[in-house]
Design a protein around this motif. Structure first.
Motif, mmCIF file in Angstrom:
data_model
loop_
_atom_site.group_PDB
_atom_site.id
_atom_site.type_symbol
_atom_site.label_atom_id
_atom_site.label_comp_id
_atom_site.label_asym_id
_atom_site.label_seq_id
_atom_site.Cartn_x
_atom_site.Cartn_y
_atom_site.Cartn_z
ATOM 1 N N VAL A 157 0.844 -1.196 0.000
ATOM 2 C CA VAL A 157 0.000 0.000 0.000
ATOM 3 C C VAL A 157 0.881 1.248 0.000
ATOM 4 O O VAL A 157 0.637 2.202 -0.762
ATOM 5 N N LYS A 158 1.914 1.245 0.839
ATOM 6 C CA LYS A 158 2.801 2.412 0.915
ATOM 7 C C LYS A 158 3.533 2.626 -0.410
ATOM 8 O O LYS A 158 3.739 3.773 -0.842
ATOM 9 N N LEU A 159 3.927 1.527 -1.067
ATOM 10 C CA LEU A 159 4.570 1.650 -2.372
ATOM 11 C C LEU A 159 3.617 2.276 -3.382
ATOM 12 O O LEU A 159 3.975 3.207 -4.110
ATOM 13 N N VAL A 160 2.382 1.784 -3.415
ATOM 14 C CA VAL A 160 1.394 2.285 -4.368
ATOM 15 C C VAL A 160 1.119 3.764 -4.151
ATOM 16 O O VAL A 160 1.017 4.545 -5.100
ATOM 17 N N THR A 161 1.022 4.179 -2.895
ATOM 18 C CA THR A 161 0.651 5.569 -2.614
ATOM 19 C C THR A 161 1.789 6.552 -2.878
ATOM 20 O O THR A 161 1.566 7.756 -2.827
ATOM 21 N N ARG A 162 2.962 6.042 -3.189
ATOM 22 C CA ARG A 162 4.039 6.950 -3.578
ATOM 23 C C ARG A 162 3.893 7.409 -5.023
ATOM 24 O O ARG A 162 4.512 8.392 -5.431
ATOM 25 N N GLY A 163 3.067 6.698 -5.803
ATOM 26 C CA GLY A 163 2.893 7.112 -7.187
ATOM 27 C C GLY A 163 1.481 6.923 -7.708
ATOM 28 O O GLY A 163 1.228 7.093 -8.895
ATOM 29 N N GLY A 164 0.578 6.562 -6.800
ATOM 30 C CA GLY A 164 -0.799 6.340 -7.212
ATOM 31 C C GLY A 164 -1.729 6.460 -6.021
ATOM 32 O O GLY A 164 -1.415 7.141 -5.047
ATOM 33 N N LYS A 165 -2.860 5.782 -6.084
ATOM 34 C CA LYS A 165 -3.837 5.786 -4.997
ATOM 35 C C LYS A 165 -4.168 4.353 -4.620
ATOM 36 O O LYS A 165 -4.196 3.458 -5.474
ATOM 37 N N ALA A 166 -4.438 4.139 -3.341
ATOM 38 C CA ALA A 166 -4.880 2.828 -2.876
ATOM 39 C C ALA A 166 -6.306 2.948 -2.371
ATOM 40 O O ALA A 166 -6.680 3.944 -1.758
ATOM 41 N N HIS A 167 -7.097 1.924 -2.649
ATOM 42 C CA HIS A 167 -8.484 1.867 -2.173
ATOM 43 C C HIS A 167 -8.564 0.684 -1.216
ATOM 44 O O HIS A 167 -8.355 -0.471 -1.621
ATOM 45 N N ILE A 168 -8.845 0.946 0.054
ATOM 46 C CA ILE A 168 -8.730 -0.055 1.112
ATOM 47 C C ILE A 168 -10.096 -0.489 1.611
ATOM 48 O O ILE A 168 -10.987 0.345 1.818
ATOM 49 N N HIS A 169 -10.249 -1.799 1.821
ATOM 50 C CA HIS A 169 -11.464 -2.339 2.421
ATOM 51 C C HIS A 169 -11.098 -3.339 3.501
ATOM 52 O O HIS A 169 -10.044 -3.982 3.441
ATOM 53 N N TYR A 170 -11.973 -3.478 4.460
ATOM 54 C CA TYR A 170 -11.840 -4.505 5.485
ATOM 55 C C TYR A 170 -12.663 -5.710 5.054
ATOM 56 O O TYR A 170 -13.804 -5.559 4.600
ATOM 57 N N PHE A 171 -12.102 -6.892 5.186
ATOM 58 C CA PHE A 171 -12.761 -8.108 4.706
ATOM 59 C C PHE A 171 -14.130 -8.308 5.343
ATOM 60 O O PHE A 171 -14.304 -8.188 6.552
ATOM 61 N N MET A 172 -15.100 -8.614 4.471
ATOM 62 C CA MET A 172 -16.430 -8.990 4.925
ATOM 63 C C MET A 172 -16.828 -10.296 4.252
ATOM 64 O O MET A 172 -16.828 -10.380 3.019
ATOM 65 N N PRO A 173 -17.126 -11.348 5.014
ATOM 66 C CA PRO A 173 -17.553 -12.607 4.394
ATOM 67 C C PRO A 173 -18.926 -12.461 3.756
ATOM 68 O O PRO A 173 -19.869 -11.986 4.396
ATOM 69 N N LEU A 174 -19.027 -12.840 2.493
ATOM 70 C CA LEU A 174 -20.282 -12.709 1.756
ATOM 71 C C LEU A 174 -20.919 -14.081 1.557
ATOM 72 O O LEU A 174 -20.229 -15.059 1.243
ATOM 73 N N PRO A 175 -22.232 -14.182 1.706
ATOM 74 C CA PRO A 175 -22.908 -15.462 1.508
ATOM 75 C C PRO A 175 -22.730 -15.971 0.089
ATOM 76 O O PRO A 175 -22.663 -15.197 -0.863
#
Length: 369
Positions: free
Chosen positions: A304-322
């Motif tokens: 994530v830190k590497l990506v944000t040095r030259g782009g954007k990161a989109h972060i989510h917390y895992f949610m189990p889906l049925p």
């Protein structure tokens, strides 16, 4: 017979597609803010289901419910809805409306409290317009050959990719000045999803007249599909200055257990190619995966830190889906250091998304009844 569609923002594209499908059979869907006689239709996901359950239970009309949650949990939903459409709705919904109107039993693909018979058909995209009067994004591909453990897409639409023809895409895209597509992987257009046919992608892009946004939401790409050739197609034919793709984890061990079908090296290579060619990489990550070790989570943070040095990161917390292989898994907590790193990156405007609130993730997505 009056047929109503319950307005739910996350299902706007589903409304466009199913309204078009129903028009072909003589049914007009009236958009409403509450249930009305004779029939009211809902499309729900696993987050907003709890918001509409009581309303559906108490509705003084016939209720039809579909969407990813209803498809995965049709027995549960059939306890409070009259009919549940399981899977794709373009053929099943008009057939069900006809059965209701004529007093017949529901067709295959519809569950009730009395039972369920699976559908015996697969929707061919060219057989159904993406929209008519109610405009939506143009869906160019449905299905995904991969089997990512957290994802409902291959369970809802199958692992065989189905594509809308170029002529049909051009026909509906011509109604837009800014053209965006729905697809699980834009660079997989015309292919089986594993062996790319970039010649078909190029033919599609050359056929379009307007500002084309390709490889951005709601039609992102996969990192291993990002090559010099695919990036050049975007640069030559498209208006977007960003490319959106999923990394999900910075650990090869986690990616393997997720059945993602790519490596961390693929993600880094895709990131570097975007930067070299002047495209801003927007990269998705999931934290809190159930089999993620402390070191795996730290590896994801490093990426994530590497990506944000030259782009954007989109972060989510895992949610189990049925309906997914990880449906019964429990998310693991975030490390304290992870919360601190993400908080700082968010304050700096370098990441988006939510690692605390599931709803932000799923309320931005569309579904297909």
């Amino acid at each position: 017979m009056n047929v109503n569609w319950r307005a739910i923002p996350q299902a706007n594209n589903t409304l466009a597609a199913l309204s078009a499908a129903c028009e072909g059979y003589g049914y007009h869907l009236e958009v409403t803010g509450e249930p009305h006689p004779d029939v009211t239709i809902y499309s729900i996901n696993s987050i907003n289901e709890r918001m509409y359950r009581d309303e559906i239970t108490g509705a003084d009309c016939i209720t039809i419910v579909g969407g990813p949650h209803a498809s995965a949990c049709y027995r549960e939903v059939a306890e409070y809805a009259d009919y549940v459409i399981v899977g794709e709705g373009e053929y099943t919904l008009p057939a069900l409306l006809s059965a209701i109107e004529e007093g017949r039993d529901p067709p295959p693909g519809v569950a009730t409290a009395a039972g369920y018979t699976p559908a015996r058909h697969t929707v061919l995209l060219d057989g159904h317009p993406p929209f008519t009067q109610i405009k939506g994004f143009v869906e160019i591909t449905r299905g995904c050959p991969f089997s990512c453990g957290y994802c409902q897409t291959p369970r809802l639409f199958g692992r065989c990719m189905r594509h809308r023809s170029i002529d049909e895409i051009v026909r509906y895209a011509s109604r837009y000045r800014d053209i965006r597509f729905v697809t699980p992987n834009a660079f997989a257009y015309g292919s089986d999803g594993v062996h790319l046919r970039l010649d078909k992608v190029e033919r599609l892009l050359r056929s379009l007249d307007g500002r084309v946004y390709f490889g951005t939401f709601p039609g992102e790409v996969r990192p291993e599909c990002i090559s010099r050739q695919s990036v050049e197609l975007v640069l030559d034919h498209c208006a977007n200055t960003r490319l959106h793709f999923g990394a999900q984890s910075g650990s090869d061990a986690v990616l393997h257990r997720l059945h993602r079908g790519h490596t961390v090296e693929d993600v880094i290579r895709a990131f570097d190619l975007c930067r070299e060619q002047g495209l801003v990489p927007i990269v998705d990550f999931i934290l809190g995966l159930p089999f993620e070790s402390d070191d795996d989570q730290r590896a994801t943070l490093d990426l994530v830190k590497l990506v944000t040095r030259g782009g954007k990161a989109h972060i989510h917390y895992f949610m189990p889906l049925p309906g997914t292989p990880l449906a019964n898994s429990r998310p693991r907590p975030l490390l304290v250091e992870a919360e601190k790193v993400l908080g700082k990156l968010a304050l700096d405007g370098r990441i988006t998304g939510s690692w605390m609130d599931h709803e932000i993730r799923f309320f931005r997505r569309t579904s297909h009844l």
